[in-house]
Design a protein around this motif. Structure first.
Motif, PDB file in Angstrom:
ATOM      1  N   TYR A 170     -87.094 -44.299  22.847  1.00  0.00           N
ATOM      2  CA  TYR A 170     -88.046 -43.520  22.058  1.00  0.00           C
ATOM      3  C   TYR A 170     -88.465 -42.307  22.867  1.00  0.00           C
ATOM      4  CZ  TYR A 170     -88.106 -47.666  19.212  1.00  0.00           C
ATOM      5  OH  TYR A 170     -87.720 -48.719  18.418  1.00  0.00           O
ATOM      6  N   ASP A 171     -88.301 -41.144  22.274  1.00  0.00           N
ATOM      7  CA  ASP A 171     -88.662 -39.876  22.898  1.00  0.00           C
ATOM      8  C   ASP A 171     -89.857 -39.322  22.135  1.00  0.00           C
ATOM      9  OD1 ASP A 171     -88.642 -37.466  24.264  1.00  0.00           O
ATOM     10  OD2 ASP A 171     -87.038 -36.610  23.053  1.00  0.00           O
ATOM     11  N   ALA A 172     -90.980 -39.140  22.812  1.00  0.00           N
ATOM     12  CA  ALA A 172     -92.193 -38.588  22.191  1.00  0.00           C
ATOM     13  C   ALA A 172     -92.506 -37.259  22.866  1.00  0.00           C
ATOM     14  CB  ALA A 172     -93.362 -39.554  22.362  1.00  0.00           C
ATOM     15  N   TRP A 173     -92.890 -36.265  22.070  1.00  0.00           N
ATOM     16  CA  TRP A 173     -93.214 -34.955  22.613  1.00  0.00           C
ATOM     17  C   TRP A 173     -94.180 -34.229  21.688  1.00  0.00           C
ATOM     18  CZ3 TRP A 173     -89.049 -35.906  19.609  1.00  0.00           C
ATOM     19  CH2 TRP A 173     -88.752 -35.011  18.597  1.00  0.00           C
ATOM     20  N   SER A 174     -94.744 -33.155  22.203  1.00  0.00           N
ATOM     21  CA  SER A 174     -95.651 -32.311  21.432  1.00  0.00           C
ATOM     22  C   SER A 174     -94.929 -31.012  21.094  1.00  0.00           C
ATOM     23  CB  SER A 174     -96.895 -32.018  22.273  1.00  0.00           C
ATOM     24  OG  SER A 174     -97.741 -31.118  21.618  1.00  0.00           O
ATOM     25  N   GLY A 175     -95.056 -30.596  19.834  1.00  0.00           N
ATOM     26  CA  GLY A 175     -94.396 -29.369  19.410  1.00  0.00           C
ATOM     27  C   GLY A 175     -95.224 -28.619  18.388  1.00  0.00           C
ATOM     28  N   HIS A 176     -94.777 -27.430  18.077  1.00  0.00           N
ATOM     29  CA  HIS A 176     -95.476 -26.596  17.102  1.00  0.00           C
ATOM     30  C   HIS A 176     -95.341 -27.195  15.709  1.00  0.00           C
ATOM     31  CE1 HIS A 176     -96.452 -23.446  19.897  1.00  0.00           C
ATOM     32  NE2 HIS A 176     -95.226 -23.514  20.362  1.00  0.00           N
ATOM     33  N   ALA A 177     -96.452 -27.210  14.980  1.00  0.00           N
ATOM     34  CA  ALA A 177     -96.488 -27.727  13.618  1.00  0.00           C
ATOM     35  C   ALA A 177     -96.500 -26.574  12.626  1.00  0.00           C
ATOM     36  CB  ALA A 177     -97.721 -28.600  13.423  1.00  0.00           C
ATOM     37  N   ARG A 178     -96.233 -26.877  11.384  1.00  0.00           N
ATOM     38  CA  ARG A 178     -96.209 -25.858  10.332  1.00  0.00           C
ATOM     39  C   ARG A 178     -97.578 -25.212  10.112  1.00  0.00           C
ATOM     40  NH1 ARG A 178     -92.589 -29.412   6.289  1.00  0.00           N
ATOM     41  NH2 ARG A 178     -90.647 -29.141   7.421  1.00  0.00           N
ATOM     42  N   ASN A 179     -98.663 -25.940  10.407  1.00  0.00           N
ATOM     43  CA  ASN A 179    -100.002 -25.401  10.160  1.00  0.00           C
ATOM     44  C   ASN A 179    -100.593 -24.702  11.394  1.00  0.00           C
ATOM     45  OD1 ASN A 179    -100.593 -27.529  11.790  1.00  0.00           O
ATOM     46  ND2 ASN A 179    -101.900 -28.600  10.339  1.00  0.00           N
ATOM     47  N   ARG A 180     -99.743 -24.254  12.300  1.00  0.00           N
ATOM     48  CA  ARG A 180    -100.137 -23.522  13.501  1.00  0.00           C
ATOM     49  C   ARG A 180    -100.956 -24.361  14.483  1.00  0.00           C
ATOM     50  NH1 ARG A 180    -100.031 -17.452  12.692  1.00  0.00           N
ATOM     51  NH2 ARG A 180    -101.079 -17.631  14.675  1.00  0.00           N
ATOM     52  N   SER A 181    -100.704 -25.644  14.487  1.00  0.00           N
ATOM     53  CA  SER A 181    -101.325 -26.527  15.476  1.00  0.00           C
ATOM     54  C   SER A 181    -100.192 -27.149  16.288  1.00  0.00           C
ATOM     55  CB  SER A 181    -102.161 -27.615  14.779  1.00  0.00           C
ATOM     56  OG  SER A 181    -101.329 -28.491  14.056  1.00  0.00           O
ATOM     57  N   ARG A 182    -100.534 -28.098  17.158  1.00  0.00           N
ATOM     58  CA  ARG A 182     -99.529 -28.878  17.885  1.00  0.00           C
ATOM     59  C   ARG A 182     -99.588 -30.299  17.360  1.00  0.00           C
ATOM     60  NH1 ARG A 182     -96.841 -26.325  21.668  1.00  0.00           N
ATOM     61  NH2 ARG A 182     -95.768 -28.099  22.538  1.00  0.00           N
ATOM     62  N   ASP A 183     -98.423 -30.884  17.155  1.00  0.00           N
ATOM     63  CA  ASP A 183     -98.336 -32.267  16.698  1.00  0.00           C
ATOM     64  C   ASP A 183     -97.464 -33.058  17.662  1.00  0.00           C
ATOM     65  OD1 ASP A 183     -99.909 -31.902  14.447  1.00  0.00           O
ATOM     66  OD2 ASP A 183     -98.226 -31.555  13.115  1.00  0.00           O
ATOM     67  N   VAL A 184     -97.596 -34.380  17.624  1.00  0.00           N
ATOM     68  CA  VAL A 184     -96.750 -35.274  18.401  1.00  0.00           C
ATOM     69  C   VAL A 184     -95.638 -35.783  17.487  1.00  0.00           C
ATOM     70  CG1 VAL A 184     -96.649 -37.516  19.565  1.00  0.00           C
ATOM     71  CG2 VAL A 184     -98.513 -35.941  20.065  1.00  0.00           C
ATOM     72  N   PHE A 185     -94.426 -35.739  18.000  1.00  0.00           N
ATOM     73  CA  PHE A 185     -93.246 -36.207  17.277  1.00  0.00           C
ATOM     74  C   PHE A 185     -92.600 -37.327  18.076  1.00  0.00           C
ATOM     75  CE2 PHE A 185     -93.903 -31.736  16.399  1.00  0.00           C
ATOM     76  CZ  PHE A 185     -93.835 -31.678  15.024  1.00  0.00           C
ATOM     77  N   VAL A 186     -91.930 -38.254  17.378  1.00  0.00           N
ATOM     78  CA  VAL A 186     -91.223 -39.356  18.040  1.00  0.00           C
ATOM     79  C   VAL A 186     -89.841 -39.469  17.421  1.00  0.00           C
ATOM     80  CG1 VAL A 186     -91.195 -41.827  18.551  1.00  0.00           C
ATOM     81  CG2 VAL A 186     -93.373 -40.608  18.432  1.00  0.00           C
ATOM     82  N   ARG A 187     -88.830 -39.527  18.273  1.00  0.00           N
ATOM     83  CA  ARG A 187     -87.459 -39.705  17.804  1.00  0.00           C
ATOM     84  C   ARG A 187     -86.887 -40.954  18.454  1.00  0.00           C
ATOM     85  NH1 ARG A 187     -84.598 -34.613  18.414  1.00  0.00           N
ATOM     86  NH2 ARG A 187     -85.303 -34.256  16.308  1.00  0.00           N
ATOM     87  N   LYS A 188     -86.259 -41.802  17.648  1.00  0.00           N
ATOM     88  CA  LYS A 188     -85.597 -43.006  18.150  1.00  0.00           C
ATOM     89  C   LYS A 188     -84.129 -42.694  18.415  1.00  0.00           C
ATOM     90  CE  LYS A 188     -84.332 -47.680  16.815  1.00  0.00           C
ATOM     91  NZ  LYS A 188     -84.286 -48.626  15.703  1.00  0.00           N
ATOM     92  N   LEU A 189     -83.661 -43.115  19.593  1.00  0.00           N
ATOM     93  CA  LEU A 189     -82.273 -42.926  19.981  1.00  0.00           C
ATOM     94  C   LEU A 189     -81.626 -44.281  20.211  1.00  0.00           C
ATOM     95  CD1 LEU A 189     -83.072 -40.177  22.614  1.00  0.00           C
ATOM     96  CD2 LEU A 189     -82.225 -39.790  20.301  1.00  0.00           C
ATOM     97  N   ASP A 190     -80.305 -44.362  20.027  1.00  0.00           N
ATOM     98  CA  ASP A 190     -79.608 -45.627  20.268  1.00  0.00           C
ATOM     99  C   ASP A 190     -79.164 -45.718  21.729  1.00  0.00           C
ATOM    100  OD1 ASP A 190     -77.247 -44.145  20.561  1.00  0.00           O
ATOM    101  OD2 ASP A 190     -76.483 -44.667  18.578  1.00  0.00           O
ATOM    102  N   ARG A 191     -78.459 -46.774  22.071  1.00  0.00           N
ATOM    103  CA  ARG A 191     -78.069 -47.002  23.471  1.00  0.00           C
ATOM    104  C   ARG A 191     -77.164 -45.911  24.027  1.00  0.00           C
ATOM    105  NH1 ARG A 191     -75.780 -52.483  23.857  1.00  0.00           N
ATOM    106  NH2 ARG A 191     -76.561 -52.882  21.807  1.00  0.00           N
ATOM    107  N   ARG A 192     -76.499 -45.150  23.156  1.00  0.00           N
ATOM    108  CA  ARG A 192     -75.645 -44.047  23.617  1.00  0.00           C
ATOM    109  C   ARG A 192     -76.414 -42.722  23.610  1.00  0.00           C
ATOM    110  NH1 ARG A 192     -70.686 -45.551  19.838  1.00  0.00           N
ATOM    111  NH2 ARG A 192     -72.437 -45.367  18.420  1.00  0.00           N
ATOM    112  N   VAL A 193     -77.735 -42.801  23.451  1.00  0.00           N
ATOM    113  CA  VAL A 193     -78.635 -41.657  23.428  1.00  0.00           C
ATOM    114  C   VAL A 193     -78.268 -40.720  22.271  1.00  0.00           C
ATOM    115  CG1 VAL A 193     -79.833 -39.934  24.836  1.00  0.00           C
ATOM    116  CG2 VAL A 193     -78.777 -41.878  25.934  1.00  0.00           C
ATOM    117  N   ARG A 194     -77.982 -41.334  21.134  1.00  0.00           N
ATOM    118  CA  ARG A 194     -77.741 -40.590  19.898  1.00  0.00           C
ATOM    119  C   ARG A 194     -78.866 -40.888  18.925  1.00  0.00           C
ATOM    120  NH1 ARG A 194     -71.342 -41.829  19.138  1.00  0.00           N
ATOM    121  NH2 ARG A 194     -70.690 -40.653  20.953  1.00  0.00           N
TER     122      ARG A 194
END
Length: 120
Positions: free
Chosen positions: A22-46
């Motif tokens: 699980y990769d979590a990070w902060s990025g720019h949001a559509r409403n000009r704020s910062r949001d936290v996003f989470v992406r799940k990756l498999d064992r091959r980091v895909r």
């Protein structure tokens, strides 16, 4: 703050039992704020789910923008629960005061529920 002081600051958590990352990070949001996003990756980091691209933000701001940033993530190796905690300006219209907030997923990142970071 949203555009100047806080970068992506990614945090990685690994679920050894289910071979997920699980990769979590902060990025720019559509409403000009910062949001936290989470992406799940498999064992091959895909990317392991849905169309590739930026996933929806972990927290929905509601009527007024708020910033979520400096995410920290962890996986409970026994239960598989994924935790992501971060600083959050929800509740302060000036977006200057933060509280430490947490979200937990018990279904490998498909859905998230807010949990208190600590009792008052």
């Amino acid at each position: 703050m949203p555009g100047r002081c806080v970068g992506a600051a990614p945090s990685v958590a690994v679920d050894l039992q289910r071979a997920s990352i699980y990769d979590a990070w902060s990025g720019h949001a559509r409403n000009r704020s910062r949001d936290v996003f989470v992406r799940k990756l498999d064992r091959r980091v895909r990317y392991a789910g849905g169309p590739l691209g930026t996933p929806p933000p972990l927290v929905r701001d509601g009527a007024s923008p708020a910033d979520q940033f400096l995410a920290a993530s962890a996986v409970d190796q026994r239960t598989g629960a994924v935790w992501v905690c971060f600083y959050d300006t929800r509740g302060d219209p000036s977006r200057r005061r933060t509280r430490f907030s947490c979200e937990v997923s018990t279904d490998q990142g498909s859905s998230w529920q807010e949990r208190p970071a600590a009792d008052d």
